[in-house]
Design a protein around this motif. Structure first.
Motif, mmCIF file in Angstrom:
data_model
loop_
_atom_site.group_PDB
_atom_site.id
_atom_site.type_symbol
_atom_site.label_atom_id
_atom_site.label_comp_id
_atom_site.label_asym_id
_atom_site.label_seq_id
_atom_site.Cartn_x
_atom_site.Cartn_y
_atom_site.Cartn_z
ATOM 1 N N VAL A 29 -22.367 10.404 0.616
ATOM 2 C CA VAL A 29 -21.555 11.234 -0.093
ATOM 3 C C VAL A 29 -20.158 11.496 0.558
ATOM 4 N N PHE A 30 -20.422 11.768 2.008
ATOM 5 C CA PHE A 30 -19.329 12.199 2.618
ATOM 6 C C PHE A 30 -18.712 11.152 3.426
ATOM 7 N N GLY A 31 -19.272 9.717 3.760
ATOM 8 C CA GLY A 31 -18.836 8.831 4.446
ATOM 9 C C GLY A 31 -17.878 7.752 3.865
ATOM 10 N N PHE A 43 -14.053 8.145 9.162
ATOM 11 C CA PHE A 43 -15.541 7.817 8.952
ATOM 12 C C PHE A 43 -16.617 7.638 10.132
ATOM 13 N N PHE A 44 -16.334 7.305 11.257
ATOM 14 C CA PHE A 44 -17.198 7.325 12.368
ATOM 15 C C PHE A 44 -17.716 8.573 12.750
ATOM 16 N N LEU A 49 -21.478 12.902 12.953
ATOM 17 C CA LEU A 49 -22.070 14.014 12.965
ATOM 18 C C LEU A 49 -23.366 14.126 12.015
ATOM 19 N N LEU A 50 -23.614 13.522 11.078
ATOM 20 C CA LEU A 50 -24.553 13.557 9.917
ATOM 21 C C LEU A 50 -25.517 12.951 10.307
ATOM 22 N N LEU A 51 -25.727 11.626 10.952
ATOM 23 C CA LEU A 51 -26.808 10.954 11.401
ATOM 24 C C LEU A 51 -27.914 11.759 12.322
ATOM 25 N N PRO A 52 -27.514 12.480 13.068
ATOM 26 C CA PRO A 52 -28.519 13.293 14.245
ATOM 27 C C PRO A 52 -29.352 14.301 13.061
ATOM 28 N N LEU A 53 -28.931 14.284 12.071
ATOM 29 C CA LEU A 53 -29.747 15.333 11.401
ATOM 30 C C LEU A 53 -31.032 14.876 10.851
ATOM 31 N N ALA A 54 -31.081 13.530 10.826
ATOM 32 C CA ALA A 54 -32.325 12.824 10.534
ATOM 33 C C ALA A 54 -33.566 13.524 11.425
#
Length: 394
Positions: A29-31, A43-44, A49-54
């Motif tokens: 959605v946000f990338g 973008f990076f 910021l989002l990937l560590p949420l996994a």
């Protein structure tokens, strides 16, 4: 309702799968919007910021460290805020809820400090100055702090609730283990009780029957009338034993219609001794002293069974023409029992390996009432059983 519960359990157990799926959706959605705007740096940063949420619930310390590192890089490059900045309150919440206490306090301080660093950077890069600029910067800082504090507070409340649920689950598990152990102990105690009762009934009855059968066999030719009396004693003993076994098995089946009768007490000793005398065992009985108070029914049953087992052992081991002496002495502290004989003693007929159930049963019975038991050969021949049952003081 069961399906909803199953879905909830799946979400509760599979943290990483749920978080990974949510992270992929956020990245989608946000990338791509920054790639379409031809701004690859943003973008990076947003994806970083989002990937560590996994890993926000499975490894909250690692996830929060990665988000803090990306934020510092973003601040150093003077990059503008991105949509992926939503990861900051989410990781603060997750660390407060699932991370250790030191990590929870660290992300709180980092969030508050990050709010100051962000508004300072924005304020210094704008043309506004004076009172209006300071007011806007302070307002932004307060709003960021409120977001950080709300996220951290919700996470801390989640932590408290999670720990409470975990404590309840642990307590429930301990209670189940304790109940299982109590059931096992109760079953073992009941098995020991049943074994003692069956041994007392069967061993006594069979000893009388065997003695009478041997006597009847030898007397059948010379004195048929003695054989007839012995057979009558055998029949009476067998019927009594059968009645006792039916009563015991009826109690085990919890059958309300099963016949029951009061357990024997010391007042029934005359009948017990009469049965042994009918089996040709010579018994001298003596009772002295006055009881200071009544023994409990279970203690009287224990005394009765000890006398019964000791006299049964006399019939089995003492040999022919043995004389048994039974003495009951009421003392100030309790009841003293002494049963001895002048026969061969137990040494002449050693018990089989693993045997000795009678003496072991006596010891188990009397230990329930804090009593003492001694048994052994007498010097010069014979065997003695001595037991003491104290009063149960209220």
């Amino acid at each position: 309702m069961d399906r909803r519960h199953a879905i909830y359990e799946w979400f509760r157990i599979n943290h990483f799968k749920v978080d990974l799926t949510a992270t992929c959706l956020l990245v989608l959605v946000f990338g791509p919007v920054y790639l379409l705007a031809d701004r690859p740096l943003l973008f990076f940063i947003s994806c970083g910021l989002l990937l560590p949420l996994a890993w926000r619930r499975t490894r909250p310390v690692v996830a929060s460290g990665c988000v803090i590192a990306v934020c510092l890089i973003q601040w150093a490059l003077a990059a503008e805020p991105v949509a992926g900045q939503i990861a900051v309150p989410l990781v603060i919440y997750a660390t407060a809820a699932y991370g250790p206490a030191w990590a929870s306090r660290t992300v709180l301080l980092a969030g508050l400090l990050g709010g100051i660093m962000l508004t300072t950077r924005l304020y210094s890069s704008t043309a506004e100055s004076g009172i209006m600029g300071l007011t806007i910067g302070a307002l932004y800082t307060v709003l960021i702090w409120m977001l950080v504090l709300v996220s951290w507070t919700l996470g801390d409340l989640t932590r408290v609730r999670r720990l409470q649920l975990q404590a309840l689950e642990d307590r429930t598990r301990r209670l189940e283990i304790e109940q299982h152990q109590e059931r096992q102990l109760a079953a073992a105690d009941e098995r020991s009780h049943i074994a003692r009762e069956m041994h007392d009934i069967v061993a006594h009855s069979l000893s009388v029957i065997i003695t009478q059968a041997d006597g009847a066999r030898y007397a059948a030719a010379a004195k048929p009338e003695l054989a007839t009396e012995a057979l009558a004693t055998i029949a009476a003993t067998g019927r009594d034993s059968l009645g006792e076994m039916r009563r015991l098995l009826g109690v085990l089946r919890s059958d309300d219609d099963a016949p029951t009768r009061p357990q024997p007490r010391l007042s029934d000793l005359d009948e017990l001794l009469l049965g042994f005398r009918a089996a040709s065992l010579q018994i001298a009985f003596e009772q002295s002293g006055i009881p200071r108070r009544d023994l409990p029914a279970g203690a009287e049953l224990t005394a009765y069974r000890i006398i019964q087992e000791a006299l049964t052992n006399v019939m089995k081991h003492a040999g022919p023409k043995a004389v048994a002496n039974v003495s009951l002495t009421w003392q100030g502290r309790g009841l003293q029992l002494d049963i001895d004989d002048d026969g061969r003693g137990a040494a002449a007929d050693p018990p089989p390996a693993g045997g000795g159930n009678g003496l072991r049963g006596m010891g188990e019975r009397i230990s329930l009432y804090d009593g003492s038991l001694t048994a052994g050969p007498i010097q010069g021949g014979g065997f003695r059983v001595s037991a003491f049952i104290p009063y149960s003081e209220a």
